[in-house]
Design an enzyme around this catalytic site. Structure first.
Site, short mmCIF file in Angstrom:
data_model
loop_
_atom_site.label_atom_id
_atom_site.label_comp_id
_atom_site.label_asym_id
_atom_site.label_seq_id
_atom_site.Cartn_x
_atom_site.Cartn_y
_atom_site.Cartn_z
N ASP A 125 0.86 -1.18 0.00
CA ASP A 125 0.00 0.00 0.00
C ASP A 125 0.90 1.23 0.00
O ASP A 125 1.61 1.50 0.97
CB ASP A 125 -0.89 -0.01 1.25
CG ASP A 125 -2.01 1.01 1.17
OD1 ASP A 125 -1.98 1.88 0.27
OD2 ASP A 125 -2.94 0.94 2.01
N GLU A 137 -1.58 -1.02 -3.97
CA GLU A 137 -2.78 -0.28 -3.56
C GLU A 137 -2.51 1.22 -3.56
O GLU A 137 -1.46 1.67 -3.13
CB GLU A 137 -3.21 -0.72 -2.17
CG GLU A 137 -4.52 -0.08 -1.70
CD GLU A 137 -5.09 -0.74 -0.46
OE1 GLU A 137 -5.87 -0.07 0.23
OE2 GLU A 137 -4.77 -1.91 -0.19
N GLN A 184 -10.68 -1.93 -2.68
CA GLN A 184 -10.78 -2.28 -1.27
C GLN A 184 -12.12 -1.75 -0.76
O GLN A 184 -12.38 -0.54 -0.79
CB GLN A 184 -9.68 -1.68 -0.39
CG GLN A 184 -9.79 -2.28 1.01
CD GLN A 184 -9.00 -1.61 2.10
OE1 GLN A 184 -9.34 -1.75 3.27
NE2 GLN A 184 -7.94 -0.90 1.75
N LYS A 241 -13.76 -0.74 2.02
CA LYS A 241 -13.33 -0.32 3.35
C LYS A 241 -14.58 -0.18 4.21
O LYS A 241 -15.24 0.85 4.23
CB LYS A 241 -12.58 1.00 3.26
CG LYS A 241 -11.35 1.10 4.12
CD LYS A 241 -10.59 2.37 3.81
CE LYS A 241 -9.34 2.47 4.65
NZ LYS A 241 -8.20 1.74 4.08
N SER A 277 -9.99 -1.44 8.38
CA SER A 277 -8.94 -0.64 8.99
C SER A 277 -8.34 -1.34 10.20
O SER A 277 -9.05 -2.05 10.93
CB SER A 277 -9.50 0.72 9.41
OG SER A 277 -8.54 1.48 10.10
#
Length: 418
Positions: free
Chosen positions: A239, A273, A329, A331, A360
């Site tokens: 990421d 990412e 993603q 989230k 997260s």
């Protein structure tokens, strides 16, 4: 079936929150010692702060309880996300507005309650609840419906959305600290499906022209080869929070760099990412779609993952329809209600777009277990380990919850009737 009582309990999240704008605009960045950096995002009193949650505890007539945790993501308030979640600011809304509604909810079905939860509230001048509130409240309501039928959460989702429950755990991306070699070795030993995530938040993290990032990718690939068991071939995921896009503003240069990334990662598949963080969603989609198209035309096999600006169900649909990335993603705290994450996975699969049912490090054990149950019901491509960035703990929570869920869903039963 109505709740008989509800409680709201303020607690700690699994990590902390950071002001991403302040981090990205600072000349250098050390998350815990650079106290001179001023916050740039509304709600932050410092660049790094402890994360907060509010636990929703629903009391059912049979004496059982159902729990959900209201939590936001690490980089709250960034790229169109809801503002930083501050518990004391949201408790009055829960006590004066939400509690009355909760006590009137028929828990025999989840989706109607979730749909109302995601709507605008007349009592709040037709505003929506904060995404963290919607996330935690929907978890509690979903868990309560499972309690009503004495079954798993995955079975409730399967029944209400018409999905088929996975017969094996979904792949997990283990989130590791870049500087913790022992942690990386443990994940290799445990043969996690994807690793190491290893966030690169500031341009200084990836080095001049991305040299430090390339060295780290090569190191991880070499470490896996040196220590792997026979037949273990993980995917490598990194990421980069837009840092490579900050350095290589020209897309052709970025594609050339990704060719170097592919070679550094050999023989393993690599996912990057957030290669770019643009100033608007429209620009983000356009630039990511251009990057993906060029990667394909140049036969560079690096896969891209969307995160920033891809926050809501509507956002995810836009990214998917534009073919902007290989994976999104999802989230979960950003989408608000758990039902929206369920819909997002189903939509991505219908469009042939890969998806990570993520979230997260700032979440909790409660939200992680519910995520695992959701994953069994809708089968995303992979999960992000959570809570925290200890890797071992998140991997244990998610994997064991899925293993238990598979076992329970496979038992003979006659549930589905009150």
């Amino acid at each position: 079936m109505l709740p008989v009582d509800v409680q709201f309990v303020v607690g700690l999240s699994g990590y902390f929150v950071k002001d991403l704008a302040a981090v990205r605009h600072s000349p250098s960045y050390n998350p815990l010692t650079d106290t001179a950096i001023r916050p740039r995002t509304s709600g932050f009193k410092s660049v790094v702060q402890p994360g907060q949650v509010i636990s929703i505890i629903l009391h059912l007539p049979n004496g059982s309880t159902a729990i959900g945790d209201c939590a936001d993501v690490i980089f709250s308030g960034a790229a169109s996300r809801d503002p930083l979640f501050i518990a004391e600011d949201n408790l009055p809304i829960l006590h004066t507005v939400v509690k009355k509604w909760l006590l009137s909810c028929d828990l025999s079905q989840f989706r109607p309650n979730a749909e109302y939860l995601s709507s605008t509230w007349p009592q709040l001048n037709n505003r929506k609840l904060h995404s963290a509130l919607r996330y935690g409240l929907s978890q509690a309501l979903l868990a309560a419906t499972a309690q009503v039928y004495s079954c798993t959460i995955a079975e409730i989702i399967s029944r209400e959305w018409g999905t088929h429950i996975a017969k094996h755990p979904v792949d997990i991306l283990a989130s590791c600290h870049r500087n913790d070699t022992l942690q990386l070795d443990r994940m290799i030993m445990k043969q996690v499906d994807l690793l190491p995530h290893a966030s690169f938040v500031h341009v200084s993290d990836i080095g001049s022209n991305g040299a430090v990032l390339l060295e780290y990718i090569a190191f991880v690939a070499r470490r896996v080869k040196e220590r792997k068991a026979v037949g273990y071939t993980p995917r490598l995921h990194f990421d980069v929070y837009g840092t490579v896009g900050d350095i290589f503003t020209n897309t052709d240069q970025l594609v050339e760099f990704f060719g170097m990334v592919q070679r550094a990662a050999e023989p393993y598949e690599v996912l990057i990412e957030s290669p770019i963080i643009a100033n608007t969603k429209e620009e983000q989609i356009r630039r990511l779609a251009e990057l993906r198209g060029l990667l394909r035309s140049k036969d560079v096999k690096v896969k891209t993952v969307a995160d920033e600006w891809c926050n809501t169900l509507e956002d995810i649909k836009e990214f998917a329809c534009a073919g902007a990335v290989d994976y999104v993603q999802i989230k979960m705290p950003d989408l608000g209600g758990v039902d929206k994450s369920i819909d997002a996975v189903i939509y991505c699969k219908s469009k042939g777009v890969g998806c990570c049912l993520g979230g997260s490090a700032n979440e909790t054990d409660v939200s992680a277990r519910i995520t695992a149950q959701v994953a069994l019901a809708v089968r995303p491509d992979f999960l992000l380990s959570k809570p925290g960035i200890g890797a071992d703990e998140g991997l244990m929570i998610l994997r064991n919850e899925m293993l238990r869920g598979v076992a329970l869903a496979g038992r003979a039963k006659t549930w589905c009737r009150l």
